[in-house]
Design an enzyme around this catalytic site. Structure first.
Site, PDB file in Angstrom:
ATOM      1  N   VAL A  57       0.835  -1.201   0.000  1.00 40.89           N
ATOM      2  CA  VAL A  57       0.000   0.000   0.000  1.00 40.89           C
ATOM      3  C   VAL A  57       0.874   1.257   0.000  1.00 40.89           C
ATOM      4  O   VAL A  57       0.546   2.260  -0.640  1.00 40.89           O
ATOM      5  CB  VAL A  57      -0.956   0.007   1.211  1.00 40.89           C
ATOM      6  CG1 VAL A  57      -1.740   1.310   1.281  1.00 40.89           C
ATOM      7  CG2 VAL A  57      -1.912  -1.180   1.147  1.00 40.89           C
ATOM      8  N   CYS A  58       1.997   1.199   0.694  1.00 42.42           N
ATOM      9  CA  CYS A  58       2.853   2.379   0.879  1.00 42.42           C
ATOM     10  C   CYS A  58       3.271   3.052  -0.428  1.00 42.42           C
ATOM     11  O   CYS A  58       3.165   4.281  -0.550  1.00 42.42           O
ATOM     12  CB  CYS A  58       4.072   2.026   1.722  1.00 42.42           C
ATOM     13  SG  CYS A  58       3.663   1.489   3.399  1.00 42.42           S
TER      14      CYS A  58
END
Length: 209
Positions: free
Chosen positions: A49-50
């Site tokens: 996700v980062c």
């Protein structure tokens, strides 16, 4: 979890990677009196996700620059890890092309001071020092004004990515209040009316809507 809104943002000095270069003793203090700051935490380099968030901030960088807002990211990784990730192509899971600062918080003290660390050290029953929880940061985001005061914060659990549009909306709301002296009602967006923070002002606003 601490609420930092209305308080001075915790101060720190750490190594950051800025446009591919190492910058020692990087501090948010450099922006005081000059720019608003959007300071955000993400859990870890080389994850899933980062990079979507980090790249999404970069993709909207012209919007932040027009509003005179500095964007700064931070995780508990080392600056060497940041540098390696920044030099990894996007189609290989990297974040190549991200130019704004990424702060290295390998000691976890910055995340701890902003109270977004997803765990802490404690002693177990055998008297051993262990880390309880996860030694990474939640997805904390802090909007800091030119005086160094936190004016907005939001903290997401690790699986939940943030909205860049909402971050920009909050910047617009803060800058509108600072310029006009009017407060921003529910679902306010740039270009809409604010209202006076009085009973009469609220009544007039509600009557016109």
């Amino acid at each position: 979890m601490a609420v930092l809104v209305g308080k001075k943002a915790p101060s720190f000095k750490a190594t950051a990677v800025v446009d591919g270069e190492f910058v020692e003793d990087f501090s948010l203090d450099q922006y005081v009196g000059k720019q608003h700051v959007l300071f955000y935490f993400y859990p870890m380099d080389f994850t899933f996700v980062c990079p979507t968030e980090i790249i999404a901030f970069q993709d909207r960088m012209e919007d932040f620059k027009r509003k005179n807002v500095a964007v700064v990211g931070c995780s508990v990784d080392t600056h060497f890890s940041h540098w390696a990730w920044l030099n990894t192509p996007r189609d290989k899971g990297g974040i190549e092309g991200v130019a704004y600062p990424l702060v290295a918080d390998a000691t976890k003290t910055i995340a701890k001071n902003f109270d977004v660390l997803a765990g802490d050290y404690d002693y177990n029953e055998e008297g051993e020092l262990v880390f309880i929880g996860e030694p990474v940061a939640y997805r904390g985001l802090f909007l800091i004004d030119k005086a160094g005061i936190v004016r907005h914060q939001v903290v997401n659990d690790m699986p939940l990515g943030r909205s860049i549009d909402e971050a920009l909306r909050m910047i617009d709301a803060l800058q509108y209040f600072e310029e006009k002296g009017e407060v921003c009602p529910a679902n306010w967006e740039e270009g809409k009316e604010g209202m006076q923070a009085t009973h009469e002002g609220v009544s007039n606003y509600l009557a016109s809507h």
